[in-house]
Enzyme design. Structure first.
Site, PDB file in Angstrom:
ATOM      1  N   ASN A 186       3.986 -18.177  54.240  1.00 58.07           N
ATOM      2  CA  ASN A 186       2.527 -18.082  54.185  1.00 58.07           C
ATOM      3  C   ASN A 186       2.072 -19.080  53.121  1.00 58.07           C
ATOM      4  OD1 ASN A 186      -0.135 -17.392  53.833  1.00 58.07           O
ATOM      5  ND2 ASN A 186       0.280 -15.356  52.969  1.00 58.07           N
ATOM      6  N   TRP A 187       1.600 -20.227  53.578  1.00 65.13           N
ATOM      7  CA  TRP A 187       1.278 -21.304  52.634  1.00 65.13           C
ATOM      8  C   TRP A 187      -0.057 -21.071  51.939  1.00 65.13           C
ATOM      9  CZ3 TRP A 187       2.982 -26.325  55.762  1.00 65.13           C
ATOM     10  CH2 TRP A 187       4.364 -26.259  55.981  1.00 65.13           C
ATOM     11  N   LYS A 188      -0.797 -20.062  52.357  1.00 70.94           N
ATOM     12  CA  LYS A 188      -2.086 -19.733  51.732  1.00 70.94           C
ATOM     13  C   LYS A 188      -2.967 -20.986  51.635  1.00 70.94           C
ATOM     14  CE  LYS A 188       0.113 -15.847  49.492  1.00 70.94           C
ATOM     15  NZ  LYS A 188       0.199 -14.952  48.345  1.00 70.94           N
ATOM     16  N   HIS A 236      -3.739  -9.573  55.535  1.00 68.80           N
ATOM     17  CA  HIS A 236      -3.076  -9.852  54.258  1.00 68.80           C
ATOM     18  C   HIS A 236      -3.879  -9.209  53.116  1.00 68.80           C
ATOM     19  CE1 HIS A 236      -1.575 -12.004  50.777  1.00 68.80           C
ATOM     20  NE2 HIS A 236      -0.480 -12.224  51.490  1.00 68.80           N
ATOM     21  N   GLU A 291      -4.731 -10.241  50.342  1.00 62.42           N
ATOM     22  CA  GLU A 291      -5.772 -11.113  49.757  1.00 62.42           C
ATOM     23  C   GLU A 291      -7.043 -11.078  50.604  1.00 62.42           C
ATOM     24  OE1 GLU A 291      -3.270 -14.554  49.381  1.00 62.42           O
ATOM     25  OE2 GLU A 291      -2.171 -13.521  47.799  1.00 62.42           O
ATOM     26  N   GLU A 312       3.918  -5.392  52.071  1.00 60.83           N
ATOM     27  CA  GLU A 312       3.713  -6.212  50.875  1.00 60.83           C
ATOM     28  C   GLU A 312       3.015  -5.382  49.792  1.00 60.83           C
ATOM     29  OE1 GLU A 312       3.740 -10.685  51.936  1.00 60.83           O
ATOM     30  OE2 GLU A 312       1.696  -9.956  52.145  1.00 60.83           O
ATOM     31  N   GLY A 319       2.906 -12.648  44.227  1.00 62.56           N
ATOM     32  CA  GLY A 319       2.603 -13.745  43.314  1.00 62.56           C
ATOM     33  C   GLY A 319       2.764 -13.380  41.844  1.00 62.56           C
ATOM     34  N   SER A 361       6.918 -11.793  46.030  1.00 63.30           N
ATOM     35  CA  SER A 361       7.870 -12.456  45.133  1.00 63.30           C
ATOM     36  C   SER A 361       9.301 -12.498  45.670  1.00 63.30           C
ATOM     37  CB  SER A 361       7.820 -11.822  43.746  1.00 63.30           C
ATOM     38  OG  SER A 361       6.516 -11.968  43.188  1.00 63.30           O
ATOM     39  N   GLY A 381       5.201 -16.268  50.050  1.00 64.13           N
ATOM     40  CA  GLY A 381       4.135 -17.143  49.575  1.00 64.13           C
ATOM     41  C   GLY A 381       4.718 -18.271  48.735  1.00 64.13           C
ATOM     42  N   GLY A 382       4.745 -18.065  47.414  1.00 69.03           N
ATOM     43  CA  GLY A 382       5.157 -19.105  46.465  1.00 69.03           C
ATOM     44  C   GLY A 382       6.416 -19.865  46.851  1.00 69.03           C
TER      45      GLY A 382
END
Ligand code: PGA
Length: 252
Positions: free
Chosen positions: A9-11, A95, A97, A167, A173, A213, A234-235
């Site tokens: 997930n490159w956000k 998600h 976010e 999640e 993150g 994470s 993500g990261g």
């Protein structure tokens, strides 16, 4: 047997050119990976170029969100028909976010999941509790609510086509991963809910990803849990080396 699924997930990151370069590096490094499904979810504006970069490989394209209407006066939105047209096979829905910053609710998640399924695409439906909810002992209540709300009104066949991502919001993150045991406990709960909603056969088939994470040094212990079937990342998905090491968790 559930095929492991690793999704990046490159956000809100990467221009078209940067996205293309990252996708190219991941595709090259994953050439020999046969037993893991790999999904890249760039921003809308990079879908086309990433789609071209990975065409002819086993990698799949995914979007980060969708709107449930097919077309019309909905400024700024993108429909599942359009995502399919852009080459998407997966769509992340709900998600945390989006729940936190953009007013996503179980009801909107449900409408989006339905629209995605209707188009023959696969939703990756995200569920998970916040830290205050965990501390208040409400994990089961919150996760059940997300799962049941998001899947409301779906047939067992449709539920069988969904991927779920657990999640915990406090792990996203933050560098704080749920322990494999904490994650497994919730994955088991989710599989139990799926059994209630769609029967044992479907529940055994649905893949449940962990997200929050996930890194090269914790992926193996997470993936060794019985009900963890992949990761939503993500990261660590923004660097080819790190993401490839997640994809190759089996070789560790
Ligand atoms: P993270 O993000 O890997 O950076 O924690 C996961 C996610 O939000 O899907």
């Amino acid at each position: 047997m559930r095929i492991p699924i690793m999704a990046g997930n490159w956000k809100l990151n990467k221009t078209k050119q940067e996205a293309e370069a990252l996708a190219g590096d991941i595709a090259a490094g994953a050439r020999d990976v046969k037993d893991v499904e790999i999904v890249l979810c760039p921003v809308y504006t990079a879908l086309d170029s990433v789609g071209r970069t990975i065409s002819g490989t086993a990698l799949k394209l995914g979007a980060q969100d969708v709107y449930w209407q097919e077309s019309g006066a909905f400024t700024g939105e993108v429909s599942s028909t359009m995502l399919k047209d852009a080459g998407c096979v997966f769509v992340i829905v709900g998600h945390s976010e989006r729940r936190q910053f953009f007013g996503e609710s179980n009801e909107t998640v449900n409408q989006k999941v339905k629209a995605v399924l209707q188009e023959g695409l696969t939703p990756i439906m995200c569920v998970g509790e916040t830290l205050p909810e965990r501390e208040a002992g409400r994990v089961e209540a919150v996760v059940s609510d997300h799962v049941k709300g998001g899947l409301a009104g779906l047939t067992a066949e449709e539920i069988g086509r969904v991927v779920i991502a657990y999640e915990p919001v406090w792990a996203i993150g933050t560098g704080k991963t749920a322990t494999p045991e904490q994650a497994q406990e919730v994955h088991e709960l989710i599989r139990g809910l799926l059994r209630e909603l769609a029967g044992a056969e479907v529940a055994e088939r649905v893949r449940i990803q962990y997200g929050g994470s996930v890194k090269p040094d914790n992926v193996k212990s997470l993936m060794s849990q019985k009900d963890i079937d992949g990761a939503l990342v993500g990261g660590a998905s923004l660097k080819a080396d790190a993401f490839l090491s997640l994809v190759k968790f089996n070789e560790k």
